[in-house]
Structures are given as C-alpha cells and as structure tokens.
Design an enzyme around this catalytic site. Sequence first.
Site, short mmCIF file in Angstrom:
data_model
loop_
_atom_site.label_atom_id
_atom_site.label_comp_id
_atom_site.label_asym_id
_atom_site.label_seq_id
_atom_site.Cartn_x
_atom_site.Cartn_y
_atom_site.Cartn_z
CD GLU A 80 4.90 12.95 -6.47
OE1 GLU A 80 5.93 12.46 -6.98
OE2 GLU A 80 4.93 13.82 -5.57
CG HIS A 149 11.10 3.37 -3.55
ND1 HIS A 149 11.71 3.80 -2.40
CD2 HIS A 149 11.35 4.32 -4.49
CE1 HIS A 149 12.31 4.96 -2.62
NE2 HIS A 149 12.11 5.30 -3.88
#
Length: 358
Positions: A80, A149
Amino acid sequence: MTELIEQQQRIAPTPEHEGDSVRMNMIQAINSAMDVMMARDPDVIVMGEDVGYFGGVFRATAGLQAKYGKRRVFDTPITECGIIGVAVGMGAYGLRPVPEIQFADYIYPALDQLVSEAARLRYRSAGEFTSPITVRSPFGGGIFGGQTHSQSPEGIFTHVSGLKTVIPSTPYDAKGLLIAAIEDNDPTIFFEPKRIYNGPFDGHWDRPAKNWSGHPGGEVPTGYYRIPLGTAKVVRAGAALTILAYGTMVHVCRGVVEEAGVDAEIIDLRTLVPIDIDAIEVSVKKTGRCMIVHEATRTSGFGAELSALVQERCFYHLEAPIERVTGFDTPYPHSLEWAYFPGPVRIGEALKKIMKDA
C-alpha cells in the site's frame, strides 16, 4: 503555473448529466464513474491490487483493463505504501491516478505517503505541483470481515489538512462524487460503504439480508455528471430534529425515524472534508435538536467534530443536548458486528432521549 491552469481547464464543461439513466447498484455506479472519466481524460489511471484482469475484489473495476489496456489499468504488488507513493509521483507528473486500497483496513502502511507527501505537496511547492489522486477504498462492516476488513478510519483522514474525505450513500451520489473527486486537483480519500455496495439490506438494518446479492440501488445516468464536493443533501425533511449521518448510517437512520414516526430531518453529509456547515447550521437552527450517527468508534470519531461545530454555531438555538450514536470504543468484533453497529435499538433510545421534552 500556466501548465497548472491549463491542466485545470483541459476538460470541457458539459451539461448537468449525459446519457440515459439506468438502474445501478453502488459498485456499478463507481465502475461507471471510472469508465466515464477514463474515456474523457487520457490522464486518468486506475491501479491497485487485483484491479486489472480480475476487476477488483468487489468487481468495481471489472472490464476497465479490457477496455483501456494494461498501461492505464494495472495490478500492483501488495504494498500500500508503494501504491500511494507511485500515485503521488504520477499526480505530480500530471496524471490523475485512481489507486484502490483493497480494504480501508489496509491503508495504514500508506499513511506516511498520504500525510507527508500527498496532503502537503501543493503547500510545499507553493502551488507548483499538485497531487490530484483519488484513493478509493471499501470501508465499514456488514460482511463479517472481522477486525482486518471492517474498520471505519475516516476520522484519521479528516484530521489531516490537505486531504479531502468523501463517503457516498447512494449509487447516484457515488458516481457524481467520484467524478468530482477525480477532477479535483487535491488528494481525496473516497470511502465506499461496502455494506450497501449491492443495495440496502431488504430494509432490515439490525441483521444481514438473506440475499446478499442485494437489489439495484437507484437510477444513475450512464454518462458524465458531477456532484460538487462539500455539498450535503437533505434526504428527509423534518422540523423536530436534525440527524447528521453519512454512508450506510443514512439508510439506517431513515428506516428508524420513519418507523418511529419522528419528524426528523436527515442530512447526508456526503463529504466530511470539505464539510457543508451552512446546510447543517440552517437545519439545526430550524429544528433546535441534533443527533449524530456514525459507524466508527465514538472517541475522536468525526461525530465529535460535528458536535463541536454545531455547539459553536447553534448553541442558542439548541433545545436539548446533542446526541451521538456510534460504534463502541472496542476492537472491531467479528461475530458481534451487528450489535456493534448503531441500529434500531440504540438509535431509537437516543430519539426518545432527545425528544423527551419536545
């Protein structure tokens, strides 16, 4: 500076919206927004983990690589920090990257690039360079994704000067806001509430739907249109109470209010930064009461900032203390996530409390 002005003006003005309207859910609307912008502007680039051939874990980028090629829609390694770092460089060069972070929970390794580079580039270069990147990421719970998540980290990014934060609640808004974010010359965090990706949960907001495939969410123009960042929307008019919400919680609040029969005005903030403080102020001064609802944890959540803004601007019009209904100050629970969400019970209790002396 001349190049910057030309860059801002290179997309010709268009009518309010183009094309016919069709039924879309939020995923389809987001895909349509990127499709429209890639067709209009060759500098728009889509990148991220599995966004190419596979079309994204939620299929939001499905078909884009086949249509625009691997140079404009491409997969990245699982890094990321690298995704956002490359996007910042692309933006400074003149491109308009739209990186996807697969889940908002994975965005933390990229914080340094977002906070230290993307958010500050315009200021550090005295306007010579900008960072016109739009970071898309699904956020929030509702799919039993567990702690890694399901988080709602919007409060982290609203704290950073130089970043804009957008959270849509409908397919129509998702497309119009995403187009506006891509066209914007400043970095935008575009959080997509995955709990309503495929449509509302059959009207039941205290449990998951039996059919996760959902239903199309609404009429969305197939062509270009934009919704200016910083404009809230009154989704339900009322005179007794103002409810401030965004994302999934807009639908939750509407369902609870209509079942309870309270004459509440619900404002969908749509963008947290910039915030439409004028719309908030007008509503609260009219109703005299304010409730704030969000899925994120309570302490230092964006609701605290909203509460302060309302207190500063509307104190003498308030007829009751401001109420906040939020997620709990705990790590995100897996098996108990539907108890974690603000739902009919907790919102209903807050309604009774704030309307007690009305």
